[in-house]
Design an enzyme around this catalytic site. Structure first.
Site, PDB file in Angstrom:
ATOM      1  N   ASP A  20      69.415  53.403  85.822  1.00 47.11           N
ATOM      2  CA  ASP A  20      69.228  52.013  86.245  1.00 47.11           C
ATOM      3  C   ASP A  20      68.621  52.053  87.638  1.00 47.11           C
ATOM      4  O   ASP A  20      68.610  53.091  88.297  1.00 47.11           O
ATOM      5  CB  ASP A  20      70.589  51.284  86.264  1.00 47.11           C
ATOM      6  CG  ASP A  20      70.452  49.842  86.760  1.00 47.11           C
ATOM      7  OD1 ASP A  20      69.500  49.156  86.349  1.00 47.11           O
ATOM      8  OD2 ASP A  20      71.273  49.415  87.597  1.00 47.11           O
ATOM      9  N   SER A  21      68.164  50.905  88.094  1.00 48.08           N
ATOM     10  CA  SER A  21      67.623  50.834  89.450  1.00 48.08           C
ATOM     11  C   SER A  21      68.722  51.044  90.499  1.00 48.08           C
ATOM     12  O   SER A  21      68.423  51.345  91.643  1.00 48.08           O
ATOM     13  CB  SER A  21      66.969  49.472  89.663  1.00 48.08           C
ATOM     14  OG  SER A  21      67.893  48.453  89.340  1.00 48.08           O
ATOM     15  N   CYS A  83      68.614  49.519  82.708  1.00 46.86           N
ATOM     16  CA  CYS A  83      67.996  48.460  83.515  1.00 46.86           C
ATOM     17  C   CYS A  83      67.161  47.540  82.613  1.00 46.86           C
ATOM     18  O   CYS A  83      66.277  48.006  81.887  1.00 46.86           O
ATOM     19  CB  CYS A  83      67.106  49.122  84.560  1.00 46.86           C
ATOM     20  SG  CYS A  83      66.216  47.961  85.598  1.00 46.86           S
ATOM     21  N   GLU A 163      75.975  42.845  94.318  1.00 40.94           N
ATOM     22  CA  GLU A 163      75.917  44.033  95.182  1.00 40.94           C
ATOM     23  C   GLU A 163      76.906  43.905  96.341  1.00 40.94           C
ATOM     24  O   GLU A 163      77.436  44.886  96.847  1.00 40.94           O
ATOM     25  CB  GLU A 163      74.504  44.195  95.758  1.00 40.94           C
ATOM     26  CG  GLU A 163      73.469  44.619  94.759  1.00 40.94           C
ATOM     27  CD  GLU A 163      73.338  46.137  94.659  1.00 40.94           C
ATOM     28  OE1 GLU A 163      73.579  46.820  95.656  1.00 40.94           O
ATOM     29  OE2 GLU A 163      73.007  46.606  93.556  1.00 40.94           O
ATOM     30  N   CYS A 198      70.463  40.892  82.917  1.00 40.68           N
ATOM     31  CA  CYS A 198      70.351  41.759  84.097  1.00 40.68           C
ATOM     32  C   CYS A 198      71.660  42.529  84.216  1.00 40.68           C
ATOM     33  O   CYS A 198      72.738  41.966  83.995  1.00 40.68           O
ATOM     34  CB  CYS A 198      70.111  40.903  85.343  1.00 40.68           C
ATOM     35  SG  CYS A 198      70.197  41.832  86.878  1.00 40.68           S
ATOM     36  N   HIS A 200      73.360  43.360  86.625  1.00 39.54           N
ATOM     37  CA  HIS A 200      74.321  42.922  87.629  1.00 39.54           C
ATOM     38  C   HIS A 200      75.158  41.718  87.201  1.00 39.54           C
ATOM     39  O   HIS A 200      76.200  41.455  87.777  1.00 39.54           O
ATOM     40  CB  HIS A 200      73.589  42.544  88.919  1.00 39.54           C
ATOM     41  CG  HIS A 200      73.136  43.728  89.706  1.00 39.54           C
ATOM     42  ND1 HIS A 200      72.324  44.702  89.183  1.00 39.54           N
ATOM     43  CD2 HIS A 200      73.384  44.088  90.996  1.00 39.54           C
ATOM     44  CE1 HIS A 200      72.093  45.608  90.109  1.00 39.54           C
ATOM     45  NE2 HIS A 200      72.721  45.265  91.218  1.00 39.54           N
TER      46      HIS A 200
HETATM   47  N1  DGL Z   1      68.820  46.631  87.121  1.00 41.09           N
HETATM   48  C1  DGL Z   1      68.023  45.440  87.245  1.00 41.09           C
HETATM   49  C2  DGL Z   1      67.921  44.747  85.877  1.00 41.09           C
HETATM   50  O1  DGL Z   1      68.772  44.891  85.021  1.00 41.09           O
HETATM   51  C3  DGL Z   1      68.603  44.483  88.267  1.00 41.09           C
HETATM   52  C4  DGL Z   1      68.455  44.927  89.690  1.00 41.09           C
HETATM   53  C5  DGL Z   1      67.025  45.167  90.112  1.00 41.09           C
HETATM   54  O2  DGL Z   1      66.270  44.204  90.313  1.00 41.09           O
HETATM   55  O3  DGL Z   1      66.656  46.328  90.222  1.00 41.09           O
HETATM   56  O4  DGL Z   1      66.968  44.055  85.640  1.00 41.09           O
END
Ligand code: DGL
Length: 281
Positions: A20-21, A83, A163, A198, A200
């Site tokens: 993931d990011s 992600c 976050e 997403c 998060h």
């Molecule tokens: N992991 C990203 C997503 O699920 C969210 C956070 C980001 O923008 O990197 O789209």
């Protein structure tokens, strides 16, 4: 006698790679570990380059290929793109570059969960700017059921709130109201289903639910993705047959302490910086 499938047999004990990011994908990892308790995992959070959601398609594809290469070098048997933003733009490139490695994204399972949940055929999607503008959820839902009405909205502040560990309370609810009121305006086409598109957003689920009231079903892709991975391992003879002690490795591209602190919120269990290995892509 040799095994008919070159990717089965000896690969069963290998780990599943997840990236993931950042730490948000730990919500997906949590669902994967619950569904596949005998499997080992190696998770990579590209914390040095978060967020992906505001970056161009080309950049997200490039970053995704680098994340995957790091995990492939650790002999993974399957790759989960946790992600949503990366799942929306990079799946094809990943499958092409790392074939025959099975690559699973979270977007299609999320779309499937939404289509299964809606009763009135009207679905709302909230996600990052990149995911909403790229239209990947809209396409995935329409492919499953073309007549569905879909409304989508980017909610970038939700990423920052999660976050920060601010997952409930008046500030979160007032931001949620600001984002959601318009999407859920009363009327005949009001969505009855909301996709948390997403990584998060699942940690904000209770706050979002309290703003929406009880008439909207909230779905996320984590548990549906875990089902897809489960079925894929079985179909390919890749399930770890031994209920051996599974291994978990956590990698980050920056900030082991921050990863541990914020990651605890997403994984549902406390983490320490010693649990996290910092790697360079
Ligand atoms: N992991 C990203 C997503 O699920 C969210 C956070 C980001 O923008 O990197 O789209």
């Amino acid at each position: 006698m040799t095994d008919a499938s070159p990717r089965s047999g000896d690969l069963c004990g290998h780990a599943i790679g997840v990236f993931d990011s950042g730490v948000g994908g730990l919500t997906v990892l949590r669902a994967l570990r619950a569904r596949l308790p005998g499997e080992s995992f190696v998770y990579l959070g590209d914390t040095a380059r978060l967020p992906y959601g505001t970056k161009s398609r080309e950049t997200v594809v490039r970053y995704s290929l680098q994340c995957a290469a790091q995990l492939v070098a650790r002999d993974i048997k399957a790759l989960v793109v946790a992600c949503n933003t990366a799942s929306g733009v990079a799946l094809e490139a990943l499958r092409e570059r790392f074939a025959p490695l099975p690559v699973i994204g979270v977007l299609e399972p999320g779309a499937r969960a939404a289509v299964a949940a809606t009763r009135n055929g009207s679905i709302a999607v909230i996600a990052t700017e990149g995911t909403v503008q790229g239209g990947a959820y809209q396409r995935a839902i329409a492919q499953l059921r073309f007549e569905v009405r879909i409304v989508a909205r980017a909610c970038p502040l939700f990423v920052a709130l999660a976050e920060e560990g601010w997952t409930e309370g008046p500030i979160v609810e007032s931001i949620a109201r600001r984002y959601l009121d318009e999407l859920f305006a009363p009327g005949p086409g009001r969505p009855d289903t909301l996709v948390l598109g997403c990584t998060h957003f699942p940690v904000l689920r209770d706050a979002i639910a309290s703003v929406l009231g009880g008439t909207v079903t909230i779905v996320d892709s984590a548990s549906t993705t875990a089902d897809v991975v489960h079925d894929l391992l079985q179909a390919n003879g890749l399930t770890n047959p031994v209920f051996a002690t599974p291994r978990l490795s956590l990698l980050a591209t920056d900030g082991a302490s921050r990863f541990a602190r914020v990651g605890g919120v997403f994984s549902g269990a406390p983490l320490t910086a010693d649990d996290v290995e910092v790697v360079d892509l």
